[in-house]
Design a protein around this motif. Structure first.
Motif, PDB file in Angstrom:
ATOM      1  N   PRO A 132      16.123 -50.974 -13.378  1.00 34.48           N
ATOM      2  CA  PRO A 132      14.673 -50.823 -13.164  1.00 34.48           C
ATOM      3  C   PRO A 132      13.913 -52.140 -13.060  1.00 34.48           C
ATOM      4  O   PRO A 132      12.818 -52.169 -12.495  1.00 34.48           O
ATOM      5  CB  PRO A 132      14.227 -50.009 -14.381  1.00 34.48           C
ATOM      6  N   PHE A 133      14.483 -53.231 -13.591  1.00 27.47           N
ATOM      7  CA  PHE A 133      13.813 -54.529 -13.526  1.00 27.47           C
ATOM      8  C   PHE A 133      14.520 -55.471 -12.554  1.00 27.47           C
ATOM      9  O   PHE A 133      14.469 -56.694 -12.701  1.00 27.47           O
ATOM     10  CB  PHE A 133      13.724 -55.136 -14.931  1.00 27.47           C
ATOM     11  N   ASN A 134      15.174 -54.895 -11.561  1.00 25.17           N
ATOM     12  CA  ASN A 134      15.856 -55.664 -10.526  1.00 25.17           C
ATOM     13  C   ASN A 134      14.866 -56.606  -9.837  1.00 25.17           C
ATOM     14  O   ASN A 134      13.843 -56.156  -9.316  1.00 25.17           O
ATOM     15  CB  ASN A 134      16.478 -54.696  -9.513  1.00 25.17           C
ATOM     16  N   PRO A 135      15.149 -57.922  -9.796  1.00 18.03           N
ATOM     17  CA  PRO A 135      14.197 -58.882  -9.200  1.00 18.03           C
ATOM     18  C   PRO A 135      13.861 -58.587  -7.737  1.00 18.03           C
ATOM     19  O   PRO A 135      12.782 -58.968  -7.264  1.00 18.03           O
ATOM     20  CB  PRO A 135      14.921 -60.227  -9.342  1.00 18.03           C
ATOM     21  N   THR A 136      14.751 -57.925  -7.015  1.00 15.30           N
ATOM     22  CA  THR A 136      14.466 -57.638  -5.604  1.00 15.30           C
ATOM     23  C   THR A 136      13.271 -56.709  -5.446  1.00 15.30           C
ATOM     24  O   THR A 136      12.623 -56.685  -4.388  1.00 15.30           O
ATOM     25  CB  THR A 136      15.686 -57.008  -4.913  1.00 15.30           C
ATOM     26  N   LEU A 137      12.935 -55.935  -6.490  1.00 10.61           N
ATOM     27  CA  LEU A 137      11.798 -55.020  -6.421  1.00 10.61           C
ATOM     28  C   LEU A 137      10.470 -55.765  -6.361  1.00 10.61           C
ATOM     29  O   LEU A 137       9.471 -55.217  -5.892  1.00 10.61           O
ATOM     30  CB  LEU A 137      11.817 -54.072  -7.623  1.00 10.61           C
ATOM     31  N   LYS A 138      10.463 -57.005  -6.820  1.00  2.58           N
ATOM     32  CA  LYS A 138       9.219 -57.784  -6.795  1.00  2.58           C
ATOM     33  C   LYS A 138       8.735 -58.018  -5.375  1.00  2.58           C
ATOM     34  O   LYS A 138       7.529 -58.089  -5.122  1.00  2.58           O
ATOM     35  CB  LYS A 138       9.433 -59.115  -7.509  1.00  2.58           C
ATOM     36  N   GLU A 139       9.663 -58.122  -4.426  1.00  2.00           N
ATOM     37  CA  GLU A 139       9.278 -58.340  -3.033  1.00  2.00           C
ATOM     38  C   GLU A 139       8.566 -57.116  -2.459  1.00  2.00           C
ATOM     39  O   GLU A 139       7.685 -57.240  -1.596  1.00  2.00           O
ATOM     40  CB  GLU A 139      10.519 -58.655  -2.201  1.00  2.00           C
ATOM     41  N   ILE A 140       8.937 -55.942  -2.925  1.00  2.00           N
ATOM     42  CA  ILE A 140       8.335 -54.702  -2.419  1.00  2.00           C
ATOM     43  C   ILE A 140       7.035 -54.384  -3.138  1.00  2.00           C
ATOM     44  O   ILE A 140       6.076 -53.902  -2.536  1.00  2.00           O
ATOM     45  CB  ILE A 140       9.329 -53.533  -2.577  1.00  2.00           C
ATOM     46  N   PHE A 141       6.990 -54.680  -4.441  1.00  2.00           N
ATOM     47  CA  PHE A 141       5.843 -54.319  -5.278  1.00  2.00           C
ATOM     48  C   PHE A 141       5.308 -55.551  -6.015  1.00  2.00           C
ATOM     49  O   PHE A 141       5.389 -55.619  -7.248  1.00  2.00           O
ATOM     50  CB  PHE A 141       6.249 -53.258  -6.309  1.00  2.00           C
ATOM     51  N   PRO A 142       4.783 -56.543  -5.304  1.00  2.00           N
ATOM     52  CA  PRO A 142       4.383 -57.791  -5.971  1.00  2.00           C
ATOM     53  C   PRO A 142       3.318 -57.612  -7.046  1.00  2.00           C
ATOM     54  O   PRO A 142       3.303 -58.351  -8.038  1.00  2.00           O
ATOM     55  CB  PRO A 142       3.876 -58.657  -4.817  1.00  2.00           C
ATOM     56  N   GLU A 143       2.425 -56.635  -6.891  1.00  2.00           N
ATOM     57  CA  GLU A 143       1.344 -56.449  -7.858  1.00  2.00           C
ATOM     58  C   GLU A 143       1.737 -55.554  -9.033  1.00  2.00           C
ATOM     59  O   GLU A 143       1.045 -55.539 -10.054  1.00  2.00           O
ATOM     60  CB  GLU A 143       0.119 -55.838  -7.166  1.00  2.00           C
ATOM     61  N   GLU A 144       2.813 -54.829  -8.897  1.00  2.00           N
ATOM     62  CA  GLU A 144       3.175 -53.834  -9.912  1.00  2.00           C
ATOM     63  C   GLU A 144       4.433 -54.190 -10.693  1.00  2.00           C
ATOM     64  O   GLU A 144       4.713 -53.570 -11.725  1.00  2.00           O
ATOM     65  CB  GLU A 144       3.394 -52.470  -9.243  1.00  2.00           C
ATOM     66  N   PHE A 145       5.185 -55.144 -10.227  1.00  2.00           N
ATOM     67  CA  PHE A 145       6.509 -55.429 -10.779  1.00  2.00           C
ATOM     68  C   PHE A 145       6.431 -56.065 -12.163  1.00  2.00           C
ATOM     69  O   PHE A 145       5.599 -56.929 -12.426  1.00  2.00           O
ATOM     70  CB  PHE A 145       7.270 -56.353  -9.829  1.00  2.00           C
ATOM     71  N   LYS A 146       7.326 -55.617 -13.062  1.00  2.04           N
ATOM     72  CA  LYS A 146       7.531 -56.261 -14.360  1.00  2.04           C
ATOM     73  C   LYS A 146       8.942 -56.831 -14.386  1.00  2.04           C
ATOM     74  O   LYS A 146       9.889 -56.179 -13.942  1.00  2.04           O
ATOM     75  CB  LYS A 146       7.362 -55.265 -15.502  1.00  2.04           C
ATOM     76  N   SER A 147       9.095 -58.019 -14.933  1.00  2.00           N
ATOM     77  CA  SER A 147      10.403 -58.670 -14.933  1.00  2.00           C
ATOM     78  C   SER A 147      11.297 -58.183 -16.064  1.00  2.00           C
ATOM     79  O   SER A 147      12.528 -58.276 -15.986  1.00  2.00           O
ATOM     80  CB  SER A 147      10.241 -60.188 -15.028  1.00  2.00           C
ATOM     81  N   LYS A 148      10.695 -57.630 -17.133  1.00  2.00           N
ATOM     82  CA  LYS A 148      11.492 -57.093 -18.238  1.00  2.00           C
ATOM     83  C   LYS A 148      10.655 -56.109 -19.042  1.00  2.00           C
ATOM     84  O   LYS A 148       9.423 -56.076 -18.945  1.00  2.00           O
ATOM     85  CB  LYS A 148      12.005 -58.210 -19.144  1.00  2.00           C
ATOM     86  N   SER A 149      11.327 -55.321 -19.847  1.00  2.00           N
ATOM     87  CA  SER A 149      10.646 -54.319 -20.653  1.00  2.00           C
ATOM     88  C   SER A 149       9.963 -54.960 -21.857  1.00  2.00           C
ATOM     89  O   SER A 149      10.484 -55.896 -22.461  1.00  2.00           O
ATOM     90  CB  SER A 149      11.645 -53.266 -21.142  1.00  2.00           C
ATOM     91  N   GLU A 150       8.790 -54.439 -22.183  1.00  4.97           N
ATOM     92  CA  GLU A 150       8.078 -54.897 -23.377  1.00  4.97           C
ATOM     93  C   GLU A 150       8.609 -54.258 -24.650  1.00  4.97           C
ATOM     94  O   GLU A 150       8.402 -54.791 -25.749  1.00  4.97           O
ATOM     95  CB  GLU A 150       6.595 -54.562 -23.257  1.00  4.97           C
ATOM     96  N   TYR A 151       9.284 -53.108 -24.528  1.00 11.08           N
ATOM     97  CA  TYR A 151       9.588 -52.303 -25.708  1.00 11.08           C
ATOM     98  C   TYR A 151      11.078 -52.066 -25.948  1.00 11.08           C
ATOM     99  O   TYR A 151      11.464 -51.762 -27.080  1.00 11.08           O
ATOM    100  CB  TYR A 151       8.912 -50.927 -25.592  1.00 11.08           C
TER     101      TYR A 151
END
Length: 341
Positions: free
Chosen positions: A239-258
């Motif tokens: 779910p925190f795959n870095p490639t997702l940041k390219e698709i969702f730059p405003e929504e992406f989280k790099s790791k879980s908070e919890y």
């Protein structure tokens, strides 16, 4: 002068039979999808989480399980689900049927039921209701779960919430537990906005506009994200795959908070199915023509003709599910059954 009276005519919708066929087919496919993918997972000793339960519509189907936990952040929906739970505990089938009627929701009796659910919460070892977000760590106290079902939530929430939810589900499940996701799909990622729920007048919007709707109030409308199957597969694996940041730059989280997560894939998809096509009854189209079905008929080398029966719809949807390419291209919904690794 004699009083002039108006003549009243009964207006008949010439396309009503198309709508009726579509509804009958949807009900048949809904039952098939449930039997094919979920029913065998609901055992007498199962502990189940309904993540984002809404009005509690799935609760009667979960009832054979040992324990069911329902989580819903919207207060009014949570109270409605509480009333449904109380009906099942009391075996009040008459009220359960009344709760399915939208008109009943406008009555004083319905408001009294919600107030009673607020002042006297459900108290049962079999069913627990939580007015919270589905990624909340507080849910862990009710698990571990054999099965988590998240029905048509992912298409309405931003990526960061999806990421945290998948991380939560991984932590809530028992080893080899099952996660079932219902979501809207398409061959490509795209977004629409509705002015109100169940309104089929969709307005195409950008991904950024969708993100803004997710951050806004209900007055901003309801956003719907159509997710390709492969994208959901990526999310379930990492779910925190870095490639997702390219698709969702405003929504992406790099790791879980919890939650702590392994570096290996979280879930493996065991099976999935496409179902439920939208239908079209516009006057410029042949009566009984469904918006996707001419394309499906052509790709299956079948005669291109209007749909005229429930049986035709079921046959076409079954054939789509026998072809991996067509299954990713056609039909608007998917159910995905994944297993915790």
């Amino acid at each position: 002068m004699a009083k002039i009276t108006a003549t009243v005519y009964d207006t008949i919708d010439p396309y009503q039979w198309v709508t009726d066929i579509a509804h009958q087919a949807w009900k048949a496919r809904d039952q098939e999808v449930w039997v094919n993918n979920i029913q065998d997972l609901i055992t007498p000793d199962a502990v189940i989480l309904d993540a984002g339960c809404g009005l509690g519509r799935l609760l009667p189907r979960f009832w054979p399980a040992k324990k069911i936990v329902l989580v819903e952040p919207d207060r009014r929906r949570f109270l409605h689900a509480s009333v449904v739970a109380q009906c099942l505990l009391n075996d009040d089938q008459e009220l359960l049927e009344k709760l399915k009627d939208d008109d009943f929701w406008q009555t004083d009796e319905y408001e009294s039921l919600l107030e009673a659910a607020h002042t006297s919460p459900v108290n049962s070892e079999k069913v627990h209701l939580i007015n919270d977000v589905m990624q909340s760590p507080d849910i862990a106290q009710y698990g571990l779960f054999d099965l988590i079902v998240c029905s048509h939530i992912f298409e309405h929430i931003s990526l960061d919430i999806i990421q945290e939810s998948i991380a939560a589900f991984y932590n809530f499940l028992k080893p080899n537990g099952s996660l079932v996701i219902f979501a809207c799909k398409s061959p490509i990622l795209y977004h629409v906005r509705l002015t109100k729920e169940f309104d089929h007048q969709n307005l195409l919007i950008t991904r950024s506009e969708f993100a803004e709707i997710c951050q806004g109030s209900p007055a901003t409308g309801l956003g719907i994200r159509y997710i390709p199957f492969e994208l959901l597969q990526t999310l379930l694996n990492h779910p925190f795959n870095p490639t997702l940041k390219e698709i969702f730059p405003e929504e992406f989280k790099s790791k879980s908070e919890y939650y702590q997560l392994p570096i290996t894939p979280l879930f493996t998809i065991k099976q999935w199915e496409a179902y439920h096509s939208e239908f079209y009854t516009h006057k410029t189209m042949a009566v009984g023509t469904y918006i996707e079905y001419p394309q499906i008929q052509a790709r299956l080398y079948r005669p291109i003709k209007p749909i005229e029966s429930v049986e035709e719809i079921l046959e076409l949807e079954h054939l789509v599910n026998e072809n991996d390419t067509l299954k990713k291209m056609h039909l608007i919904d998917m159910v995905v059954v994944a297993q915790k690794q």
